[in-house]
Scaffold this active site. Structure first.
Site, PDB file in Angstrom:
ATOM      1  N   TRP A   5      -5.896  -9.654  19.475  1.00 50.27           N
ATOM      2  CA  TRP A   5      -5.826  -9.104  20.867  1.00 50.27           C
ATOM      3  C   TRP A   5      -4.772 -10.008  21.654  1.00 50.27           C
ATOM      4  O   TRP A   5      -4.675  -9.349  23.060  1.00 50.27           O
ATOM      5  CB  TRP A   5      -6.943  -8.813  21.320  1.00 50.27           C
ATOM      6  CG  TRP A   5      -8.043  -9.924  21.417  1.00 50.27           C
ATOM      7  CD1 TRP A   5      -8.135 -10.908  22.238  1.00 50.27           C
ATOM      8  CD2 TRP A   5      -8.884 -10.072  20.351  1.00 50.27           C
ATOM      9  NE1 TRP A   5      -8.936 -11.962  21.687  1.00 50.27           N
ATOM     10  CE2 TRP A   5      -9.601 -11.317  20.857  1.00 50.27           C
ATOM     11  CE3 TRP A   5      -9.204  -9.392  19.315  1.00 50.27           C
ATOM     12  CZ2 TRP A   5     -10.597 -11.928  19.917  1.00 50.27           C
ATOM     13  CZ3 TRP A   5     -10.176  -9.936  18.253  1.00 50.27           C
ATOM     14  CH2 TRP A   5     -10.832 -11.127  18.572  1.00 50.27           C
ATOM     15  N   ARG A   6      -4.472 -10.945  21.405  1.00 53.96           N
ATOM     16  CA  ARG A   6      -3.332 -11.782  22.112  1.00 53.96           C
ATOM     17  C   ARG A   6      -1.827 -11.206  21.758  1.00 53.96           C
ATOM     18  O   ARG A   6      -1.875 -10.482  20.631  1.00 53.96           O
ATOM     19  CB  ARG A   6      -3.589 -13.178  21.678  1.00 53.96           C
ATOM     20  CG  ARG A   6      -4.943 -13.948  22.385  1.00 53.96           C
ATOM     21  CD  ARG A   6      -4.951 -15.308  22.221  1.00 53.96           C
ATOM     22  NE  ARG A   6      -6.270 -15.580  23.183  1.00 53.96           N
ATOM     23  CZ  ARG A   6      -6.796 -16.478  23.086  1.00 53.96           C
ATOM     24  NH1 ARG A   6      -6.475 -17.456  21.761  1.00 53.96           N
ATOM     25  NH2 ARG A   6      -7.982 -17.082  23.466  1.00 53.96           N
TER      26      ARG A   6
ATOM     27  N   GLU B 299     -12.165  -6.695  24.769  1.00 53.55           N
ATOM     28  CA  GLU B 299     -13.134  -7.138  25.969  1.00 53.55           C
ATOM     29  C   GLU B 299     -14.365  -6.471  25.643  1.00 53.55           C
ATOM     30  O   GLU B 299     -15.465  -7.235  25.699  1.00 53.55           O
ATOM     31  CB  GLU B 299     -12.803  -7.039  27.192  1.00 53.55           C
ATOM     32  CG  GLU B 299     -11.463  -7.978  27.632  1.00 53.55           C
ATOM     33  CD  GLU B 299     -11.603  -9.482  27.413  1.00 53.55           C
ATOM     34  OE1 GLU B 299     -12.626 -10.013  27.261  1.00 53.55           O
ATOM     35  OE2 GLU B 299     -10.564 -10.111  27.603  1.00 53.55           O
TER      36      GLU B 299
ATOM     37  N   GLN C 127     -20.885 -10.256  24.581  1.00 51.89           N
ATOM     38  CA  GLN C 127     -21.969 -10.856  23.665  1.00 51.89           C
ATOM     39  C   GLN C 127     -21.740 -10.936  22.331  1.00 51.89           C
ATOM     40  O   GLN C 127     -22.883 -10.626  21.431  1.00 51.89           O
ATOM     41  CB  GLN C 127     -23.325 -10.007  24.306  1.00 51.89           C
ATOM     42  CG  GLN C 127     -23.768 -10.110  25.551  1.00 51.89           C
ATOM     43  CD  GLN C 127     -24.200 -11.303  25.823  1.00 51.89           C
ATOM     44  OE1 GLN C 127     -25.233 -11.759  25.615  1.00 51.89           O
ATOM     45  NE2 GLN C 127     -23.386 -12.194  26.783  1.00 51.89           N
ATOM     46  N   THR C 128     -20.646 -10.934  21.949  1.00 53.36           N
ATOM     47  CA  THR C 128     -20.383 -10.663  20.464  1.00 53.36           C
ATOM     48  C   THR C 128     -19.256 -12.162  20.140  1.00 53.36           C
ATOM     49  O   THR C 128     -18.390 -12.198  20.979  1.00 53.36           O
ATOM     50  CB  THR C 128     -19.812  -9.672  20.100  1.00 53.36           C
ATOM     51  OG1 THR C 128     -20.945  -8.441  20.332  1.00 53.36           O
ATOM     52  CG2 THR C 128     -19.979  -9.154  18.605  1.00 53.36           C
TER      53      THR C 128
ATOM     54  N   TYR D 180     -25.204  -3.125  20.155  1.00 54.36           N
ATOM     55  CA  TYR D 180     -25.007  -2.562  21.617  1.00 54.36           C
ATOM     56  C   TYR D 180     -24.098  -1.675  21.589  1.00 54.36           C
ATOM     57  O   TYR D 180     -22.945  -1.361  22.027  1.00 54.36           O
ATOM     58  CB  TYR D 180     -24.259  -3.806  22.226  1.00 54.36           C
ATOM     59  CG  TYR D 180     -25.167  -5.032  22.801  1.00 54.36           C
ATOM     60  CD1 TYR D 180     -26.526  -4.805  22.885  1.00 54.36           C
ATOM     61  CD2 TYR D 180     -24.619  -6.349  22.832  1.00 54.36           C
ATOM     62  CE1 TYR D 180     -27.424  -5.845  23.252  1.00 54.36           C
ATOM     63  CE2 TYR D 180     -25.463  -7.313  23.133  1.00 54.36           C
ATOM     64  CZ  TYR D 180     -26.950  -7.161  23.569  1.00 54.36           C
ATOM     65  OH  TYR D 180     -27.479  -8.124  23.777  1.00 54.36           O
TER      66      TYR D 180
END
Length: 363
Positions: free
Chosen positions: A22-23, A35, A40-41, A80
DNA sequence: AAAGCGGGGCT
DNA sequence: AGCCCAGCTTT
Protein backbone atom coordinates in the site's frame (compact mmCIF):
# COMPACT_ATOMS: atom_id res chain seq x y z
CA UNK A 1 14.77 20.94 18.24
CA UNK A 2 11.52 20.09 16.53
CA UNK A 3 13.08 20.67 13.14
CA UNK A 4 15.98 18.40 14.03
CA UNK A 5 13.62 15.66 15.15
CA UNK A 6 11.65 15.93 11.95
CA UNK A 7 14.71 15.93 9.74
CA UNK A 8 16.39 13.00 11.42
CA UNK A 9 13.24 10.90 11.38
CA UNK A 10 12.66 11.53 7.68
CA UNK A 11 16.25 10.66 6.85
CA UNK A 12 15.98 7.47 8.87
CA UNK A 13 12.72 6.61 7.14
CA UNK A 14 14.19 7.09 3.70
CA UNK A 15 16.81 4.51 4.56
CA UNK A 16 14.74 1.97 6.45
CA UNK A 17 11.21 2.06 5.16
CA UNK A 18 9.79 -1.32 4.24
CA UNK A 19 8.32 -1.80 0.84
CA UNK A 20 4.66 -2.61 1.45
CA UNK A 21 1.87 -3.11 -1.09
CA UNK A 22 0.00 0.00 0.00
CA UNK A 23 3.00 2.26 -0.12
CA UNK A 24 4.21 3.80 -3.38
CA UNK A 25 0.70 4.94 -4.12
CA UNK A 26 -1.21 8.08 -3.29
CA UNK A 27 -4.52 6.62 -4.34
CA UNK A 28 -6.82 7.36 -1.39
CA UNK A 29 -8.85 4.23 -2.10
CA UNK A 30 -5.85 1.95 -1.81
CA UNK A 31 -4.61 3.73 1.30
CA UNK A 32 -8.06 3.59 2.86
CA UNK A 33 -8.43 -0.15 2.31
CA UNK A 34 -5.02 -0.73 3.84
CA UNK A 35 -5.81 1.33 6.92
CA UNK A 36 -9.06 -0.52 7.51
CA UNK A 37 -7.37 -3.88 7.21
CA UNK A 38 -4.47 -2.83 9.39
CA UNK A 39 -6.78 -1.82 12.20
CA UNK A 40 -5.72 -3.94 15.18
CA UNK A 41 -4.08 -6.31 12.74
CA UNK A 42 -0.42 -6.93 12.03
CA UNK A 43 1.22 -6.09 8.71
CA UNK A 44 2.19 -9.67 7.91
CA UNK A 45 -1.36 -10.86 8.39
CA UNK A 46 -2.78 -8.14 6.16
CA UNK A 47 -0.56 -8.41 3.07
CA UNK A 48 -2.15 -11.47 1.38
CA UNK A 49 -5.66 -10.24 2.15
CA UNK A 50 -4.84 -6.79 0.84
CA UNK A 51 -3.50 -8.04 -2.46
CA UNK A 52 -6.45 -10.32 -3.06
CA UNK A 53 -8.89 -7.57 -2.13
CA UNK A 54 -7.35 -4.99 -4.43
CA UNK A 55 -7.11 -7.47 -7.28
CA UNK A 56 -10.82 -8.21 -6.91
CA UNK A 57 -11.98 -4.66 -6.16
CA UNK A 58 -9.42 -2.33 -7.73
CA UNK A 59 -11.57 0.79 -7.43
CA UNK A 60 -14.20 2.20 -5.13
CA UNK A 61 -16.74 1.66 -7.91
CA UNK A 62 -15.88 -2.03 -8.11
CA UNK A 63 -16.27 -2.35 -4.37
CA UNK A 64 -19.57 -0.50 -4.40
CA UNK A 65 -20.95 -2.80 -7.07
CA UNK A 66 -19.96 -5.95 -5.23
CA UNK A 67 -22.34 -7.98 -3.11
CA UNK A 68 -21.69 -7.65 0.59
CA UNK A 69 -21.41 -11.42 0.82
CA UNK A 70 -18.51 -11.45 -1.63
CA UNK A 71 -16.72 -8.72 0.29
CA UNK A 72 -17.09 -10.71 3.49
CA UNK A 73 -15.80 -13.83 1.83
CA UNK A 74 -12.54 -12.08 1.01
CA UNK A 75 -12.39 -10.82 4.58
CA UNK A 76 -12.86 -14.24 6.11
CA UNK A 77 -10.07 -15.02 8.53
CA UNK A 78 -9.14 -11.40 9.20
CA UNK A 79 -11.62 -10.95 12.03
CA UNK A 80 -13.48 -7.80 13.04
CA UNK A 81 -16.00 -8.33 10.27
CA UNK A 82 -17.75 -5.08 11.03
CA UNK A 83 -14.82 -3.40 9.31
CA UNK A 84 -15.70 -5.08 6.02
CA UNK A 85 -19.38 -4.19 6.24
CA UNK A 86 -18.53 -0.58 7.02
CA UNK A 87 -16.00 -0.40 4.20
CA UNK A 88 -18.52 -1.72 1.73
CA UNK A 89 -21.30 0.57 2.94
CA UNK A 90 -18.97 3.57 2.81
CA UNK A 91 -17.93 2.70 -0.75
CA UNK A 92 -21.58 2.68 -1.79
CA UNK A 93 -22.15 6.03 -0.13
CA UNK A 94 -19.17 7.54 -1.92
CA UNK A 95 -20.30 6.26 -5.30
CA UNK A 96 -23.97 7.13 -4.89
CA UNK A 97 -23.65 10.53 -3.28
CA UNK A 98 -20.20 11.79 -4.22
CA UNK A 99 -19.70 10.54 -7.75
CA UNK A 100 -17.14 7.98 -6.65
CA UNK A 101 -14.75 10.76 -5.65
CA UNK A 102 -12.55 10.41 -2.56
CA UNK A 103 -11.76 14.07 -1.91
CA UNK A 104 -9.46 15.93 0.47
CA UNK A 105 -12.33 16.61 2.88
CA UNK A 106 -12.03 15.53 6.53
CA UNK A 107 -15.70 16.15 7.31
CA UNK A 108 -16.81 13.88 4.50
CA UNK A 109 -14.45 11.11 5.57
CA UNK A 110 -15.44 11.33 9.20
CA UNK A 111 -19.08 10.93 8.22
CA UNK A 112 -18.37 7.53 6.66
CA UNK A 113 -19.01 4.39 8.70
CA UNK A 114 -15.85 2.87 10.11
CA UNK A 115 -13.80 6.04 9.64
CA UNK A 116 -12.63 7.58 12.89
CA UNK A 117 -10.04 10.18 13.67
CA UNK A 118 -7.12 7.94 12.88
CA UNK A 119 -8.20 6.56 9.50
CA UNK A 120 -9.37 9.96 8.32
CA UNK A 121 -6.02 11.54 9.13
CA UNK A 122 -4.01 8.60 7.82
CA UNK A 123 -5.72 8.64 4.43
CA UNK A 124 -5.68 12.40 3.96
CA UNK A 125 -2.11 12.90 5.11
CA UNK A 126 -0.81 10.16 2.84
CA UNK A 127 -2.93 10.92 -0.19
CA UNK A 128 -2.96 14.72 -0.04
CA UNK A 129 -0.34 15.72 2.53
CA UNK A 130 -3.07 17.30 4.61
CA UNK A 131 -1.49 18.25 7.97
CA UNK A 132 -3.39 15.96 10.31
CA UNK A 133 -1.60 13.99 13.04
CA UNK A 134 -2.21 10.31 13.67
CA UNK A 135 -1.90 8.32 16.84
CA UNK A 136 -1.96 4.56 16.83
CA UNK A 137 -0.21 1.87 18.82
CA UNK A 138 3.25 2.54 17.39
CA UNK A 139 3.33 6.32 17.42
CA UNK A 140 1.73 6.30 20.83
CA UNK A 141 4.63 4.29 22.20
CA UNK A 142 7.24 6.43 20.45
CA UNK A 143 5.77 9.70 21.72
CA UNK A 144 5.26 8.49 25.26
CA UNK A 145 8.90 7.43 25.39
CA UNK A 146 10.28 10.49 23.65
CA UNK A 147 8.71 12.77 26.24
CA UNK A 148 8.86 10.32 29.14
CA UNK A 149 5.12 10.52 29.66
CA UNK A 150 4.31 8.63 32.83
CA UNK A 151 0.57 8.16 32.65
CA UNK A 152 -1.37 5.81 30.39
CA UNK A 153 -1.44 7.50 26.98
CA UNK A 154 -4.30 5.26 25.88
CA UNK A 155 -6.79 6.67 28.32
CA UNK A 156 -8.37 9.93 29.35
CA UNK A 157 -5.93 12.77 29.83
CA UNK A 158 -3.10 10.70 28.37
CA UNK A 159 -5.00 10.32 25.13
CA UNK A 160 -5.49 14.05 24.83
CA UNK A 161 -1.83 14.58 25.64
CA UNK A 162 -0.54 12.20 22.97
CA UNK A 163 -2.71 13.66 20.20
CA UNK A 164 -1.46 17.15 21.08
CA UNK A 165 2.10 15.88 21.07
CA UNK A 166 1.62 14.33 17.63
CA UNK A 167 0.05 17.55 16.40
CA UNK A 168 2.89 19.69 17.75
CA UNK A 169 5.54 17.53 16.12
CA UNK A 170 3.94 17.53 12.70
CA UNK A 171 5.94 19.21 9.89
CA UNK A 172 4.25 21.45 7.35
CA UNK A 173 5.52 19.45 4.40
CA UNK A 174 5.85 15.74 3.71
CA UNK A 175 3.18 15.15 6.33
CA UNK A 176 2.31 11.72 4.99
CA UNK A 177 5.90 10.58 5.08
CA UNK A 178 6.33 11.91 8.60
CA UNK A 179 3.27 10.06 9.88
CA UNK A 180 4.43 6.89 8.18
CA UNK A 181 7.91 7.34 9.59
CA UNK A 182 6.65 7.69 13.13
CA UNK A 183 4.77 4.41 12.86
CA UNK A 184 7.65 2.69 11.15
CA UNK A 185 10.00 3.78 13.91
CA UNK A 186 7.67 2.29 16.49
CA UNK A 187 7.34 -0.87 14.48
CA UNK A 188 11.01 -1.50 13.70
CA UNK A 189 13.02 0.25 16.42
CA UNK A 190 10.91 1.52 19.29
CA UNK A 191 9.33 -1.86 19.93
CA UNK A 192 7.19 -2.72 22.96
CA UNK A 193 9.95 -4.85 24.47
CA UNK A 194 13.71 -4.60 23.98
CA UNK A 195 13.66 -1.44 21.88
CA UNK A 196 16.73 -1.00 19.68
CA UNK A 197 17.69 2.36 21.11
CA UNK A 198 21.18 2.22 19.62
CA UNK A 199 19.62 2.37 16.15
CA UNK A 200 17.17 5.13 16.97
CA UNK A 201 17.51 8.49 15.23
CA UNK A 202 15.94 10.13 18.28
CA UNK A 203 18.01 8.47 20.96
CA UNK A 204 19.72 11.63 22.09
CA UNK A 205 16.38 13.34 22.74
CA UNK A 206 14.54 10.40 24.22
CA UNK A 207 13.50 11.09 27.79
CA UNK A 208 12.57 7.48 28.52
CA UNK A 209 16.02 6.34 27.46
CA UNK A 210 17.71 8.99 29.57
CA UNK A 211 15.75 7.63 32.51
CA UNK A 212 16.41 4.02 31.53
CA UNK A 213 12.66 3.51 31.50
CA UNK A 214 12.16 2.42 27.90
CA UNK A 215 10.62 -0.88 28.95
CA UNK A 216 8.23 0.69 31.43
CA UNK A 217 6.86 3.44 29.24
CA UNK A 218 4.08 3.28 28.33
CA UNK A 219 2.69 1.13 31.17
CA UNK A 220 1.20 -2.23 30.12
CA UNK A 221 -2.54 -2.42 29.67
CA UNK A 222 -4.19 -3.73 32.77
CA UNK A 223 -5.66 -7.20 32.65
CA UNK A 224 -9.07 -8.12 34.02
CA UNK A 225 -9.17 -10.07 37.27
CA UNK A 226 -9.86 -13.78 36.69
CA UNK A 227 -13.34 -14.89 37.63
CA UNK A 228 -14.44 -18.44 38.19
CA UNK A 229 -17.58 -19.49 36.38
CA UNK A 230 -19.46 -22.69 36.81
CA UNK A 231 -22.09 -24.06 34.54
CA UNK A 232 -23.46 -27.28 33.27
CA UNK A 233 -23.39 -28.32 29.68
CA UNK A 234 -24.86 -31.03 27.56
CA UNK A 235 -23.86 -31.76 24.04
CA UNK A 236 -26.17 -33.85 21.95
CA UNK A 237 -25.52 -35.15 18.50
CA UNK A 238 -28.32 -35.84 16.12
CA UNK A 239 -26.93 -37.03 12.81
CA UNK A 240 -24.56 -34.36 11.59
CA UNK A 241 -26.18 -31.66 13.72
CA UNK A 242 -25.21 -30.69 17.19
CA UNK A 243 -27.26 -29.35 20.01
CA UNK A 244 -25.58 -27.48 22.79
CA UNK A 245 -27.45 -26.92 26.00
CA UNK A 246 -26.03 -24.91 28.86
CA UNK A 247 -27.24 -23.56 32.13
CA UNK A 248 -25.74 -21.86 35.14
CA UNK A 249 -24.79 -24.30 37.87
CA UNK A 250 -27.19 -22.43 40.13
CA UNK A 251 -30.19 -23.12 37.93
CA UNK A 252 -32.14 -26.17 38.95
CA UNK A 253 -33.47 -27.38 35.64
CA UNK A 254 -32.47 -27.58 32.06
CA UNK A 255 -33.81 -25.35 29.36
CA UNK A 256 -35.75 -26.85 26.55
CA UNK A 257 -33.40 -28.04 23.88
CA UNK A 258 -33.27 -25.81 20.91
CA UNK A 259 -31.18 -26.30 17.92
CA UNK A 260 -28.50 -23.67 17.85
CA UNK A 261 -29.84 -21.55 15.02
CA UNK A 262 -26.65 -19.97 13.78
CA UNK A 263 -24.67 -23.18 13.71
CA UNK A 264 -25.40 -24.01 10.13
CA UNK A 265 -24.83 -20.47 9.03
CA UNK A 266 -21.54 -20.35 10.85
CA UNK A 267 -20.32 -23.54 9.27
CA UNK A 268 -21.54 -22.52 5.86
CA UNK A 269 -19.73 -19.22 5.97
CA UNK A 270 -16.66 -19.99 7.94
CA UNK A 271 -14.04 -22.08 6.24
CA UNK A 272 -12.58 -23.06 9.55
CA UNK A 273 -15.90 -24.51 10.65
CA UNK A 274 -16.42 -23.06 14.08
CA UNK A 275 -18.94 -25.63 15.22
CA UNK A 276 -16.65 -28.68 15.13
CA UNK A 277 -14.12 -26.58 17.00
CA UNK A 278 -16.63 -25.96 19.77
CA UNK A 279 -17.35 -29.64 19.89
CA UNK A 280 -13.69 -30.46 20.10
CA UNK A 281 -13.09 -28.05 22.95
CA UNK A 282 -16.07 -29.25 24.90
CA UNK A 283 -15.27 -32.91 24.48
CA UNK A 284 -11.68 -32.20 25.38
CA UNK A 285 -13.06 -30.92 28.66
CA UNK A 286 -14.98 -34.17 28.94
CA UNK A 287 -18.28 -32.50 29.14
CA UNK A 288 -20.98 -35.07 29.58
CA UNK A 289 -24.62 -34.68 30.26
CA UNK A 290 -25.06 -32.96 33.57
CA UNK A 291 -21.38 -32.64 34.31
CA UNK A 292 -20.21 -29.43 35.88
CA UNK A 293 -17.96 -27.27 33.78
CA UNK A 294 -15.69 -24.92 35.65
CA UNK A 295 -13.83 -22.27 33.78
CA UNK A 296 -11.41 -19.71 35.01
CA UNK A 297 -11.82 -16.73 32.78
CA UNK A 298 -9.69 -13.64 32.62
CA UNK A 299 -12.28 -11.69 30.81
CA UNK A 300 -15.67 -12.01 29.27
CA UNK A 301 -14.13 -12.11 25.84
CA UNK A 302 -11.79 -14.93 26.69
CA UNK A 303 -14.56 -17.03 28.12
CA UNK A 304 -16.76 -16.45 25.14
CA UNK A 305 -14.06 -17.40 22.73
CA UNK A 306 -13.62 -20.55 24.75
CA UNK A 307 -17.22 -21.59 24.57
CA UNK A 308 -18.06 -19.48 21.56
CA UNK A 309 -21.29 -17.63 21.32
CA UNK A 310 -23.55 -19.62 23.51
CA UNK A 311 -22.68 -18.26 26.89
CA UNK A 312 -23.51 -14.66 26.20
CA UNK A 313 -26.51 -14.26 28.44
CA UNK A 314 -24.81 -15.98 31.32
CA UNK A 315 -21.96 -13.54 31.50
CA UNK A 316 -24.09 -10.51 30.95
CA UNK A 317 -25.67 -11.26 34.26
CA UNK A 318 -29.08 -11.62 32.74
CA UNK A 319 -29.60 -15.23 33.72
CA UNK A 320 -31.46 -14.49 36.90
CA UNK A 321 -34.44 -16.38 35.61
CA UNK A 322 -34.34 -20.07 36.29
CA UNK A 323 -33.33 -21.12 32.86
CA UNK A 324 -31.12 -20.10 30.08
CA UNK A 325 -30.79 -21.06 26.50
CA UNK A 326 -27.93 -21.16 24.13
CA UNK A 327 -30.10 -20.04 21.28
CA UNK A 328 -30.53 -16.46 22.39
CA UNK A 329 -28.50 -13.79 20.71
CA UNK A 330 -28.14 -10.75 22.86
CA UNK A 331 -26.72 -7.79 21.01
CA UNK A 332 -25.91 -6.90 17.43
CA UNK A 333 -22.27 -6.61 18.49
CA UNK A 334 -22.14 -10.29 19.20
CA UNK A 335 -23.11 -10.99 15.63
CA UNK A 336 -20.01 -9.13 14.55
CA UNK A 337 -17.97 -12.19 15.38
CA UNK A 338 -19.22 -13.98 12.31
CA UNK A 339 -18.80 -13.04 8.67
CA UNK A 340 -22.54 -12.60 8.23
CA UNK A 341 -23.96 -10.36 5.56
CA UNK A 342 -26.50 -7.78 6.61
CA UNK A 343 -29.55 -9.85 5.52
CA UNK A 344 -28.20 -12.85 7.41
CA UNK A 345 -27.72 -10.69 10.46
CA UNK A 346 -31.26 -9.42 10.28
CA UNK A 347 -32.56 -12.97 10.06
CA UNK A 348 -30.67 -13.98 13.17
CA UNK A 349 -31.78 -10.92 15.07
CA UNK A 350 -35.34 -11.85 14.29
CA UNK A 351 -34.82 -15.40 15.46
CA UNK A 352 -33.16 -14.13 18.59
CA UNK A 353 -36.13 -11.91 19.38
CA UNK A 354 -38.38 -14.93 19.00
CA UNK A 355 -36.22 -16.97 21.33
CA UNK A 356 -36.38 -14.25 23.95
CA UNK A 357 -40.16 -14.27 23.77
CA UNK A 358 -40.29 -18.01 24.20
CA UNK A 359 -37.98 -17.71 27.14
CA UNK A 360 -40.07 -15.09 28.86
CA UNK A 361 -43.15 -17.18 28.27
CA UNK A 362 -41.66 -20.08 30.15
CA UNK A 363 -40.13 -18.30 33.09
C1' DA B 1 -15.49 6.05 30.28
C1' DA B 2 -15.63 1.30 29.27
C1' DA B 3 -16.81 -2.69 26.83
C1' DG B 4 -16.90 -5.27 22.62
C1' DC B 5 -15.11 -6.98 18.32
C1' DG B 6 -10.64 -11.81 16.32
C1' DG B 7 -7.05 -13.91 14.59
C1' DG B 8 -2.12 -14.27 14.23
C1' DG B 9 2.61 -13.49 15.60
C1' DC B 10 6.03 -12.99 18.99
C1' DT B 11 8.59 -13.74 23.32
C1' DA C 1 0.76 -18.69 27.84
C1' DG C 2 0.63 -13.96 27.87
C1' DC C 3 0.88 -9.92 25.42
C1' DC C 4 0.31 -7.08 21.52
C1' DC C 5 -1.44 -5.30 17.25
C1' DA C 6 -1.93 1.04 11.27
C1' DG C 7 -9.24 1.57 15.86
C1' DC C 8 -14.08 2.28 15.77
C1' DT C 9 -18.70 1.87 17.52
C1' DT C 10 -21.93 1.29 21.01
C1' DT C 11 -23.67 1.68 25.66
Amino acid sequence: MRAALQRRLLVWFAQHRRSLPWRNSRDPYRIWVSEVMLQQTTTAAVIPYYERFLATFPTVEALAQAEEEDVLRLWQGLGYYRRARHLHAAARTLVQHHGGRLPDDPDLWRSLPGVGRYICAAVLSQAFDRPLPIVEANSLRVLARLYGYRGDPRQGAGQRWVWRAAQALLPTQRVGDFNQALMELGSLVCTPRQPRCAECPWQRWCRARQLGEQERIPPPASRPVPVEVQELAVLIRRGSRWLLCQRPATANRWPRLWEVPHAEIATANDARAQLPEVVRQLTALEVQAGQPLTTLCHSVTRFRIHLHAWSARYLRGTFASSFYTAAVWVTPQELDRFPLSSPQRRLLEKQAAKAVNLKLGET
